[in-house]
Design a protein around this motif. Structure first.
Motif, mmCIF file in Angstrom:
data_model
loop_
_atom_site.group_PDB
_atom_site.id
_atom_site.type_symbol
_atom_site.label_atom_id
_atom_site.label_comp_id
_atom_site.label_asym_id
_atom_site.label_seq_id
_atom_site.Cartn_x
_atom_site.Cartn_y
_atom_site.Cartn_z
ATOM 1 N N UNK A 7 -24.075 -54.066 50.959
ATOM 2 C CA UNK A 7 -23.139 -53.340 51.812
ATOM 3 C C UNK A 7 -23.402 -51.846 51.751
ATOM 4 N N UNK A 8 -23.339 -51.202 52.899
ATOM 5 C CA UNK A 8 -23.613 -49.778 52.966
ATOM 6 C C UNK A 8 -22.413 -48.998 52.402
ATOM 7 N N UNK A 9 -22.680 -48.050 51.520
ATOM 8 C CA UNK A 9 -21.637 -47.201 50.965
ATOM 9 C C UNK A 9 -20.773 -47.878 49.907
ATOM 10 N N UNK A 10 -21.186 -49.028 49.414
ATOM 11 C CA UNK A 10 -20.369 -49.712 48.410
ATOM 12 C C UNK A 10 -20.613 -49.097 47.040
ATOM 13 N N UNK A 11 -19.629 -49.223 46.192
ATOM 14 C CA UNK A 11 -19.749 -48.721 44.822
ATOM 15 C C UNK A 11 -18.983 -49.654 43.899
ATOM 16 N N UNK A 12 -19.320 -49.701 42.639
ATOM 17 C CA UNK A 12 -18.651 -50.637 41.725
ATOM 18 C C UNK A 12 -17.187 -50.233 41.500
ATOM 19 N N UNK A 13 -16.395 -51.231 41.247
ATOM 20 C CA UNK A 13 -14.971 -50.976 41.009
ATOM 21 C C UNK A 13 -14.777 -50.348 39.640
ATOM 22 N N UNK A 14 -13.757 -49.509 39.537
ATOM 23 C CA UNK A 14 -13.438 -48.873 38.263
ATOM 24 C C UNK A 14 -12.562 -49.771 37.414
ATOM 25 N N UNK A 15 -12.120 -49.267 36.275
ATOM 26 C CA UNK A 15 -11.258 -50.076 35.409
ATOM 27 C C UNK A 15 -9.900 -50.302 36.067
ATOM 28 N N UNK A 16 -9.235 -51.410 35.766
ATOM 29 C CA UNK A 16 -7.920 -51.659 36.377
ATOM 30 C C UNK A 16 -6.896 -50.667 35.833
ATOM 31 N N UNK A 17 -5.883 -50.319 36.635
ATOM 32 C CA UNK A 17 -4.877 -49.359 36.165
ATOM 33 C C UNK A 17 -4.049 -49.947 35.024
ATOM 34 N N UNK A 18 -3.687 -49.100 34.084
ATOM 35 C CA UNK A 18 -2.876 -49.531 32.947
ATOM 36 C C UNK A 18 -1.406 -49.234 33.209
ATOM 37 N N UNK A 19 -0.521 -50.141 32.821
ATOM 38 C CA UNK A 19 0.910 -49.821 32.938
ATOM 39 C C UNK A 19 1.283 -48.765 31.895
ATOM 40 N N UNK A 20 2.293 -47.965 32.206
ATOM 41 C CA UNK A 20 2.678 -46.910 31.275
ATOM 42 C C UNK A 20 3.292 -47.515 30.017
ATOM 43 N N UNK A 21 3.041 -46.868 28.897
ATOM 44 C CA UNK A 21 3.520 -47.348 27.613
ATOM 45 C C UNK A 21 4.965 -46.933 27.377
ATOM 46 N N UNK A 22 5.337 -45.771 27.892
ATOM 47 C CA UNK A 22 6.692 -45.271 27.664
ATOM 48 C C UNK A 22 7.689 -45.983 28.570
ATOM 49 N N UNK A 23 8.950 -46.050 28.156
ATOM 50 C CA UNK A 23 9.940 -46.747 28.986
ATOM 51 C C UNK A 23 10.229 -45.991 30.286
ATOM 52 N N UNK A 24 10.524 -46.754 31.317
ATOM 53 C CA UNK A 24 10.892 -46.193 32.611
ATOM 54 C C UNK A 24 12.377 -45.843 32.554
ATOM 55 N N UNK A 25 12.726 -44.633 32.982
ATOM 56 C CA UNK A 25 14.131 -44.213 32.954
ATOM 57 C C UNK A 25 14.729 -44.417 34.346
ATOM 58 N N UNK A 26 15.815 -45.181 34.402
ATOM 59 C CA UNK A 26 16.493 -45.470 35.664
ATOM 60 C C UNK A 26 17.963 -45.084 35.541
ATOM 61 N N UNK A 27 18.620 -44.949 36.679
ATOM 62 C CA UNK A 27 20.052 -44.660 36.706
ATOM 63 C C UNK A 27 20.765 -45.767 37.462
ATOM 64 N N UNK A 28 21.906 -46.180 36.939
ATOM 65 C CA UNK A 28 22.744 -47.181 37.592
ATOM 66 C C UNK A 28 24.192 -46.745 37.513
ATOM 67 N N UNK A 29 24.963 -47.138 38.518
ATOM 68 C CA UNK A 29 26.396 -46.857 38.552
ATOM 69 C C UNK A 29 27.129 -48.141 38.249
ATOM 70 N N UNK A 30 28.011 -48.103 37.255
ATOM 71 C CA UNK A 30 28.741 -49.299 36.840
ATOM 72 C C UNK A 30 29.756 -49.688 37.916
ATOM 73 N N UNK A 31 30.000 -50.974 38.047
ATOM 74 C CA UNK A 31 30.933 -51.491 39.048
ATOM 75 C C UNK A 31 32.372 -51.319 38.577
ATOM 76 N N UNK A 32 33.328 -51.894 39.336
ATOM 77 C CA UNK A 32 34.750 -51.838 38.961
ATOM 78 C C UNK A 32 35.008 -52.473 37.606
#
Length: 98
Positions: A7-32
């Protein structure tokens, strides 16, 4: 395999992306009733926390819920493997003045 090399212009794939090690910070609003939902898991905090906006640190195995009133952190074990989809969910609605 040979077709992919020719294939013209093809190149090898890089390493797969890694998930982040640190926790994801989210916000939620408590219900009634003081219930929040993170990653498809409901956590009941009690009516003392109704309508509070809480910050939660979500890691692979636990959720660390920061309670605003006493600077306490409640650690809850995760029972689901769903990824975090929304960072800020259930924001209080703004009422337009008429």
């Amino acid at each position: 395999m040979d077709q992919a090399r020719r294939l013209r212009g093809s190149r090898p794939a890089g390493p797969p992306p890694r998930p982040s090690v640190e926790p994801v910070r989210v916000q939620r609003r408590a219900s009634n009733s003081g219930v929040i939902m993170v990653c498809g898991q409901k956590v009941s905090l009690g009516r003392d926390h109704k309508h509070q906006t809480l910050t939660i640190g979500v890691s692979e195995t636990t959720m660390a819920i920061e309670l605003d009133d006493d600077e306490q952190t409640l650690v809850v074990r995760r029972t689901t493997t769903l990824p975090v989809r929304n960072i800020k969910a259930d924001r209080p609605r703004q009422v337009s003045s008429q």
